[in-house]
Design a protein around this motif. Sequence first.
Motif, PDB file in Angstrom:
ATOM      1  N   ARG A  16      66.422  37.876   3.330  1.00 49.47           N
ATOM      2  CA  ARG A  16      67.142  37.996   4.307  1.00 49.47           C
ATOM      3  C   ARG A  16      67.747  36.745   4.577  1.00 49.47           C
ATOM      4  O   ARG A  16      67.413  35.611   3.869  1.00 49.47           O
ATOM      5  CB  ARG A  16      66.151  37.867   5.623  1.00 49.47           C
ATOM      6  N   TYR A  23      64.523  27.900   0.840  1.00 49.55           N
ATOM      7  CA  TYR A  23      63.825  29.287   1.064  1.00 49.55           C
ATOM      8  C   TYR A  23      62.478  29.494   1.129  1.00 49.55           C
ATOM      9  O   TYR A  23      61.825  28.511   1.009  1.00 49.55           O
ATOM     10  CB  TYR A  23      64.458  30.482   0.480  1.00 49.55           C
ATOM     11  N   TYR A  24      61.979  30.494   1.954  1.00 42.96           N
ATOM     12  CA  TYR A  24      60.573  30.756   1.965  1.00 42.96           C
ATOM     13  C   TYR A  24      60.402  32.305   1.700  1.00 42.96           C
ATOM     14  O   TYR A  24      61.350  32.800   1.196  1.00 42.96           O
ATOM     15  CB  TYR A  24      59.859  30.504   3.331  1.00 42.96           C
ATOM     16  N   ALA A  26      58.835  36.209   1.799  1.00 42.05           N
ATOM     17  CA  ALA A  26      58.925  37.417   2.652  1.00 42.05           C
ATOM     18  C   ALA A  26      57.607  37.535   3.101  1.00 42.05           C
ATOM     19  O   ALA A  26      56.512  37.306   2.165  1.00 42.05           O
ATOM     20  CB  ALA A  26      59.561  38.370   2.213  1.00 42.05           C
ATOM     21  N   PRO A  46      55.681  34.938   7.272  1.00 39.93           N
ATOM     22  CA  PRO A  46      56.371  34.428   5.796  1.00 39.93           C
ATOM     23  C   PRO A  46      55.459  33.269   5.411  1.00 39.93           C
ATOM     24  O   PRO A  46      54.709  32.715   6.129  1.00 39.93           O
ATOM     25  CB  PRO A  46      57.701  34.115   6.121  1.00 39.93           C
ATOM     26  N   GLN A  71      65.071  33.832   3.716  1.00 36.64           N
ATOM     27  CA  GLN A  71      63.793  34.671   3.219  1.00 36.64           C
ATOM     28  C   GLN A  71      63.867  35.104   1.972  1.00 36.64           C
ATOM     29  O   GLN A  71      65.107  36.046   1.954  1.00 36.64           O
ATOM     30  CB  GLN A  71      63.270  35.644   4.338  1.00 36.64           C
ATOM     31  N   PRO A 307      58.721  37.621  12.869  1.00 30.45           N
ATOM     32  CA  PRO A 307      58.207  38.146  11.766  1.00 30.45           C
ATOM     33  C   PRO A 307      56.684  38.769  12.067  1.00 30.45           C
ATOM     34  O   PRO A 307      56.265  39.321  11.069  1.00 30.45           O
ATOM     35  CB  PRO A 307      58.262  36.863  10.704  1.00 30.45           C
TER      36      PRO A 307
END
Length: 683
Positions: A16, A23-24, A26, A46, A71, A307
Motif C-alpha cells: 500500500r 515501511y511496515y 502487511a 500490520p 505498507q 487495518p
Amino acid sequence: MTDTIFRVHPTINFARVGSSKEYYIAPETAAGELVDKQTGLFGGLPIKTGTEDTVIEATDLRDKNQNLLRQAARFRIFAYDQEQKQYPSNDPGREVKIGDNVNGKTIKDILWMVHAANKKGNNYSITNTEGEEEGIVSYEHGNTPPIRNPSFGKDLALVERRQKLVIDPGPRVIKASSGGTETLAFNATTPSTYLNDSGQIEGQANYPVSFPSDHFTLLNPLGDIDTLGEITIEKGTGRLIFIGAYGKTSCIKTDGKPASLSDPIDNNGWFDDTSDGPVDAVIVFGDATTASVVGGWVVTTDPGYAPQTRNVVSTWDDAYSTWIENLGLIPGMYSAGKYNNSFKASFDSDVLSVFHGAFLQRWNTNLPSGGIKGHDYIMSIKPSDDPKKKIPDFKSLIRDPNIAAENDEGVKMPLALGDAMKSFLSVTPTQYFLLNQWYAGQSVDAAVALGAGEKLDKVVLENCLGGRYSPGIDLTFIVRDVNFYKQNWKGVIGPFRVNGQKLNYATAQKDQPFLQVGYIPLRTAAVEPGDLCKFMSLPWHTDYNSCATHEPDPNPSENNTLYWSWPAQRPVNVYPADKCTYDAASKTWSLGGQLFSLRGKGTHSDYPQQEGRYQCYFDFVENWHKVGFVIQGIQVPATEGGNYGADKFVEVASLFDDDGDIVQPWPTASLPGYQTPDDCGPK
C-alpha cells in the motif's frame, strides 16, 4: 511420491502506498479475527519490519517527519512433498529458507524476480457511455466498456498507446543471499534483470522502460512519478519484501493546461503510481542445481486506513465463492451445480467472520444506538447457542444473494451499498449457504485447518474489500472470473493463483513496448504485469474521496437515505483518540464525539450527501496523506490508564487540525440542489 514442489505464498499479496521512505509489513492475520480471547486483540494489524512480527502501535504509522509509512508485502516459499489432491491440501507444507535441507540438498540461495507495471491509462473505463457501472456484465457477449484516453486511438493494441500510457520499469531479480543489504527500485535508472529458462540471472539493457515524463509535459502535484516501488530481502529469512510507491499522481498538460479531474473513477490524461505484477523465484542448491517455484502476484493499492476492520464481504469471500461454484475446490460442499445440504459449516471460519465484519464497522460509521446494540447482539452469539433462539427469523435479517428482488431491500443486512447494478450489498452465495447451514444446525465449532501457506493466501485476501466492486479498492470484479486464475490447480500449482502470462524477456526491444493488451475479463488471454490494477479508479484518489455515503444506485424506490460504500476500507466517521476522556475512579476511557475521517478546509458542505469528503477531487490529491487510522485501543498508548482498552477502536495519526462538520446520527438523507463548485480543477 513425487519430487518436492515449491510454491510462493501468499498467492496474491498487497502493498500500500505511503508518503514515507520507511515501511511496515502487511497484516498476516485476518482483520476481524479474534486472536486472543483473553485480551480481546483482533487480528489484521500490520507488523513492524524485522523478523519478530511485533504488531504496530499508533506511534508506528508515521515517520519522525509525520510522513505516512508505506505498507510492504512479504512473500515466502513453502515446500510440499505431495501433489495437491484437495483443499485444504493433503500436504500442509513447510516454509523453506537458505540453509535448509531438502531431499539431501542444501538451499544455497533463492532468486526472486518481480515485474511491476501500471496499465490504467491503456484500458477500458469503469463506466459505460451513460456513466453507469456495469461491472463484469459490460464484458459479456464480446462487449467492452468505452476505452480510456480515446484521443490516443481506440484500440488497446496500438503501439503508441502501449508505449505512452503504460508505466513499465521492467523486471528485477534479487538474491536472497543479499540478506537485506540490497534494494532494487522499479525506476528508470535501475537495470532490468530477469531469470532465464535455466534459472540464471540475465541483464536486459534493451528493455523499453517507460514513465509518463518520457512522453509528456506533466503537472506533478506531489512530484514526478519516477518509481513503482522497490524490492529487498528480509534479514535472516530470505523472504522477499516488496514495497510500493508514494501515492503520487500526474496529469498531461495540453497547450499548458492540465487534464480535467472531474470524474470519481475515469479521468483521462492522468496517471498514478499503483501497480501489480508477478512474483517468481528459483531455488539454488549447493550442488548448483536449481528448482522452479510456483509464483505469486503482488498488487500496490490505497492505504489501509482501518487495518483491523473486516469487510462483511471480503475479496477472499468473492474468490472463494468463485472457486467453490466453478472450479471444484470442495466437491463435498458444492458439485453438479448445487450446494450439499449435509455439508457442515465451521462456526469459527464461516460464521464468526461475517459477525465480526458487522460488529467492527460500528467504529467507522455513525450507527445510532439501536444499530450498535443490534451489531453487539450479533457479535455475542456463541457456537453453543441455538441459532433459532438468537435469530428467530434468519431470512428477514440477511439479504439473500440468490433472490434478485432482495438487492433493492435496504432493511436487511449487510447495511451497505451494493455492487455494480445492485442497490445493496449481499453476502456471497457461498457465505449465505454456510450461514444457513449453521442456522439449520449443520455446523461444527472448530475452524477449518489450513496449512501455513494456505492460511497466508486466505488472510491476505480477507483483509481486502469485497462485495462492492464499483470498482473497489484492492481488486475488483475480476476475482469472480475463472479466466483470471490458473484452473488446473490439482497437482503442482494449487488454487487461487493468477493465470500469469509467461514472458520472454530476451526478445525485448528498446523501441517497441514489451507488454501487450493482456487480460480482458471473460476472455482467455493470460495476465500480464499491470493487468490487475488497470481495472481500478484512475487515479485512485478520486474514488477514495467520493466513496463516503451515497444514495443507492440503481435506486428503484427513489430512496434518498444515504448508505456507506466501504466502511471497513474507507472509514466515514471515526472516534479520535484525543477526544476520549479518562475517568480516574473507574480507570476507564469514554468516547468523545465522532468526526468525519476526511475533515477540515475544503470538505464543508450543506448537503449531507457531500459530507465527509473534499468537494474538489484535487484537494484530496494534495491531502490524502493526512487521513488517520482506526485501530484497537490496546495498541494506542494513552496519557493515562495505559491504553484506551480492547473494547474501543479509535482514530490515531490523523494530521487534520480541524474538526470539520458535525456528524449527524444515521439515517441521513440527501438534499436536492447540490452543484459542483466552479473551480475544482488542478491548480
